[in-house]
Design a protein around this motif. Structure first.
Motif, mmCIF file in Angstrom:
data_model
loop_
_atom_site.group_PDB
_atom_site.id
_atom_site.type_symbol
_atom_site.label_atom_id
_atom_site.label_comp_id
_atom_site.label_asym_id
_atom_site.label_seq_id
_atom_site.Cartn_x
_atom_site.Cartn_y
_atom_site.Cartn_z
ATOM 1 N N GLY A 1 39.284 48.989 39.414
ATOM 2 C CA GLY A 1 40.176 48.768 40.540
ATOM 3 C C GLY A 1 40.580 50.029 41.268
ATOM 4 O O GLY A 1 41.305 49.963 42.264
ATOM 5 N N ARG B 1 40.149 53.397 43.669
ATOM 6 C CA ARG B 1 39.372 53.722 44.862
ATOM 7 C C ARG B 1 38.477 54.911 44.557
ATOM 8 O O ARG B 1 38.953 55.965 44.136
ATOM 9 C CB ARG B 1 40.281 54.057 46.041
ATOM 10 N N LEU C 1 31.996 44.537 43.679
ATOM 11 C CA LEU C 1 32.932 45.648 43.531
ATOM 12 C C LEU C 1 33.037 46.419 44.845
ATOM 13 O O LEU C 1 32.033 46.647 45.513
ATOM 14 C CB LEU C 1 32.464 46.598 42.422
ATOM 15 N N ASP D 1 37.712 46.996 50.134
ATOM 16 C CA ASP D 1 38.715 46.329 49.303
ATOM 17 C C ASP D 1 39.031 44.925 49.812
ATOM 18 O O ASP D 1 39.252 44.000 49.025
ATOM 19 C CB ASP D 1 40.001 47.158 49.270
ATOM 20 N N ARG E 1 35.829 42.961 48.984
ATOM 21 C CA ARG E 1 35.326 43.197 47.629
ATOM 22 C C ARG E 1 33.799 43.369 47.625
ATOM 23 O O ARG E 1 33.051 42.617 46.997
ATOM 24 C CB ARG E 1 35.756 42.049 46.703
ATOM 25 N N GLU F 1 45.356 41.862 46.148
ATOM 26 C CA GLU F 1 45.562 42.408 44.811
ATOM 27 C C GLU F 1 44.245 42.391 44.040
ATOM 28 O O GLU F 1 43.463 41.442 44.153
ATOM 29 C CB GLU F 1 46.613 41.576 44.066
ATOM 30 N N LYS F 2 44.016 43.427 43.247
ATOM 31 C CA LYS F 2 42.767 43.519 42.487
ATOM 32 C C LYS F 2 42.947 42.873 41.110
ATOM 33 O O LYS F 2 42.893 43.529 40.068
ATOM 34 C CB LYS F 2 42.337 44.977 42.376
ATOM 35 N N TRP G 1 40.973 41.156 39.583
ATOM 36 C CA TRP G 1 39.703 41.104 38.870
ATOM 37 C C TRP G 1 39.419 42.382 38.073
ATOM 38 O O TRP G 1 38.469 42.461 37.311
ATOM 39 C CB TRP G 1 38.560 40.909 39.885
ATOM 40 N N ALA G 2 40.231 43.412 38.249
ATOM 41 C CA ALA G 2 39.920 44.741 37.722
ATOM 42 C C ALA G 2 39.899 44.770 36.197
ATOM 43 O O ALA G 2 40.692 44.104 35.525
ATOM 44 C CB ALA G 2 40.933 45.754 38.241
ATOM 45 N N THR H 1 33.099 42.667 34.565
ATOM 46 C CA THR H 1 32.241 42.776 35.743
ATOM 47 C C THR H 1 30.798 42.551 35.315
ATOM 48 O O THR H 1 30.351 43.074 34.292
ATOM 49 C CB THR H 1 32.377 44.155 36.418
#
Length: 353
Positions: free
Chosen positions: A71, A73, A98, A159, A162, A192-193, A195-196, A209
């Motif tokens: 998540g 950057r 991603l 972002d 995604r 909001e991430k 999935w991170a 992932t």
């Protein structure tokens, strides 16, 4: 930074990325983009980030995949042959859905080619870097200010949707110096991430992932869903600039540094009494198909000008869809077209209208 600062294009990319929250950079030196890595090596540790020169381009892009899966950057940069080496990893990143930024400061090719600027990687960028059904958001700056602002925009777009985004520049923009302001980058409301893969403290189900789907039906549906997202991007994220196209008989389509040359050529043509204009794609994908189709309704002829043997011209012709003739002029291998050359092309077309 609130005031304008005189910077190289490559340095502006790096500073803009840091200002936009990029905290990890993974790369490998190659001319003409090495200043990005050099700048990151100096600045990132001072803001709590990490800059790592990998042992190869392949290693760098896989480090990038690991970082952005958490998540954070992160970005990588290279120049043409280096992007080819990164292409497998970019496909994995796209397959894992991603977000990241990939910068390509293009040089002449194919192969090692030369270190002079080019736009010969248009096909590679817009047709999907890497294998499989995938797209990248591709932005093309034409000034050092846009090297900065489009870096910020590309990070936000990555972002938002995604997915990987690419800033496609060239060696001239990477090396030239112009004043840059970093204070007014537009900000998006980012999702909001959730999935991170950044640890869950036993408060949620663990995230994984993955780009491997053994069941072909599951993979097919995943790709179909991804293309629904791509359709949303094509609807909402097209960017372009028009210059004197309202009454133009001859409309040039050009991007990047070439568009700056063509803008001067359009001004020269106007002084000679020729109604010329310029449409500059800022997003190469999504491509401004509707805008080009619209100018083709009143223009008599279009001219695609590129630093290649003709790549974007295919997309221009598809957008025009046979309504008007589309011509091409290009220099390749690292040769930059001159204002005089483009003006001569405009005058030759005007004689046959």
């Amino acid at each position: 930074m609130s005031k304008k600062v005189l910077m190289k294009g490559n340095e502006a990319i790096a500073e803009a990325a840091i200002a936009s929250g990029c905290v990890h950079f993974f790369g490998y030196p190659i001319t003409p983009q090495t200043e990005i890595a050099e700048y990151m090596a100096k600045r990132l540790p001072k803001v709590g980030g990490v800059c790592l020169q990998a042992e190869s381009e392949v290693a760098a892009v896989n480090m990038l995949m690991g970082a952005v899966s958490t998540g954070t950057r992160a970005m990588t940069s290279s120049s043409s042959p280096g992007i080819s080496l990164k292409s497998e990893g970019i496909s994995y990143i796209a397959g894992c859905d991603l977000p990241c930024l990939v910068v390509n400061v293009q040089r002449g090719g194919p192969g090692l080619g030369g270190i002079q600027p080019s736009q010969q990687d248009y096909y590679q960028a817009t047709r999907g870097v890497g294998h499989g059904d995938l797209r990248l958001i591709v932005v093309a700056p034409s000034s050092v200010q846009e090297m900065a602002s489009l870096t910020a925009e590309a990070l936000d777009l990555a972002d938002t949707y995604r997915m990987p985004a690419m800033l496609l520049a060239d060696g001239a923009l990477g090396q030239m110096m112009e004043p840059v302001a970093f204070s007014a980058f537009p900000k998006r409301d980012l999702p909001e991430k959730s999935w991170a893969t950044n640890g869950h403290g036993f408060k949620r189900k663990k995230n994984i992932t993955n780009s491997l789907y053994i069941d072909p039906n599951v993979l097919e549906q995943t790709i179909i869903d991804r293309y629904a997202k791509y359709a949303e991007i094509e609807k909402n994220e097209v960017k372009y600039e028009e210059y004197m196209t309202d009454d133009a008989d001859i409309v040039i389509v050009a991007f990047g540094i070439t568009a700056r040359i063509c803008k001067s050529a359009v001004a020269e043509a106007r002084r000679a009494g020729i109604k010329a204009g310029l449409l500059r794609p800022i997003t190469l994908w999504p491509f401004p198909k509707a805008a080009i189709s619209e100018v083709a309704d009143h223009a008599k002829v279009l001219l695609s000008v590129e630093m290649s043997m003709g790549q974007m011209v295919d997309d221009v012709r598809l957008a025009v869809n046979g309504k008007r003739p589309v011509h091409f002029f290009g220099r390749t291998g690292g040769v930059i077209p001159s204002v005089e050359e483009v003006t001569a092309q405009i005058k030759a077309l005007a004689e046959n209208l």
